[in-house]
Write an enzyme that holds these catalytic residues in place. Sequence first.
Site, PDB file in Angstrom:
ATOM      1  N   GLU A   1       0.826  -1.211   0.000  1.00 56.51           N
ATOM      2  CA  GLU A   1       0.000   0.000   0.000  1.00 56.51           C
ATOM      3  C   GLU A   1       0.861   1.262   0.000  1.00 56.51           C
ATOM      4  O   GLU A   1       0.483   2.273  -0.609  1.00 56.51           O
ATOM      5  CB  GLU A   1      -0.957  -0.023   1.185  1.00 56.51           C
ATOM      6  CG  GLU A   1      -2.039  -1.084   1.006  1.00 56.51           C
ATOM      7  CD  GLU A   1      -2.998  -1.180   2.177  1.00 56.51           C
ATOM      8  OE1 GLU A   1      -4.206  -1.009   1.964  1.00 56.51           O
ATOM      9  OE2 GLU A   1      -2.527  -1.440   3.307  1.00 56.51           O
TER      10      GLU A   1
ATOM     11  N   GLU B   1      -3.877  -9.400   3.710  1.00 54.71           N
ATOM     12  CA  GLU B   1      -4.623  -8.990   4.907  1.00 54.71           C
ATOM     13  C   GLU B   1      -5.782  -9.911   5.276  1.00 54.71           C
ATOM     14  O   GLU B   1      -6.009 -10.193   6.460  1.00 54.71           O
ATOM     15  CB  GLU B   1      -5.151  -7.552   4.742  1.00 54.71           C
ATOM     16  CG  GLU B   1      -4.099  -6.479   4.930  1.00 54.71           C
ATOM     17  CD  GLU B   1      -3.365  -6.129   3.654  1.00 54.71           C
ATOM     18  OE1 GLU B   1      -2.657  -5.112   3.633  1.00 54.71           O
ATOM     19  OE2 GLU B   1      -3.507  -6.875   2.653  1.00 54.71           O
TER      20      GLU B   1
END
Length: 257
Positions: A115, A135
């Site tokens: 990210e 995640e």
Amino acid sequence: MSSFDGLAFEALQVTERGDRVEVLLNRPEVKNAIDEQMVTELHAVCAVLEREPKVLIIAGRDGIFASGADIAQLRERRRDDALRGVNSGIFSRIANLPMPVIAALDGYALGGGSELALAADFRIGAPDIKVGQPETGLGIMAAAGALWRLKEIVGEPLAKEILFAGRILGAEEAERSGYVNSIAEDALAAAHELADRIGSQDPLAVRLSKMVFDMPRDAHPLVDNIGQAICFESEAKFDRMQKFLDRKNKKKSTEEK
């Protein structure tokens, strides 16, 4: 004298180099996992670059970009921590810096590391990169930008596979999908070569181009015209165009002889 004099960094190594700033993520003992100290130090870097716009290059240490967020810290975070947007806030701030941001990726760029890379304007990868968003396997979402940035970059079908099924991309897939702009044996050196090319452009024109590029569709062409109006009044525009005309006339004169 550096603009970073007086600032203390432990989770980062920060070097100012003329028209650019190089930031190395510096937690090799935990594969450069992103913790709150690193986030705080990245905010300090951004504060300087917002005052004094320069190209930012972000890279890892010891062959790893960033293995993700620090799971030991993440394990203890609760609802209110999520609502603070610890990582999403800094990644948005990096994405919104006035001048381009280049991420040089080695080894792993996973979870929060991915990210962070997605927040950059350019990503250059080494041949050994592994990028992805694991995640959901940890019981959480990729909530620091990947849920919306990733589909803009690689397309919705592949983004869903990465986000929902934990697919990891190697160098070839990362380049083919557009996750990285290019693959280079020395990603950091290639990032500096790209910064050299950006540095050869007019800084104001680059800054305005980045600002206008990120505007919503409905804002165009009005913001384009306003940005161009600013460029049209700059000394750099006259100087650069005159040099272009001079070179063109010189070439024409040489060819006519």
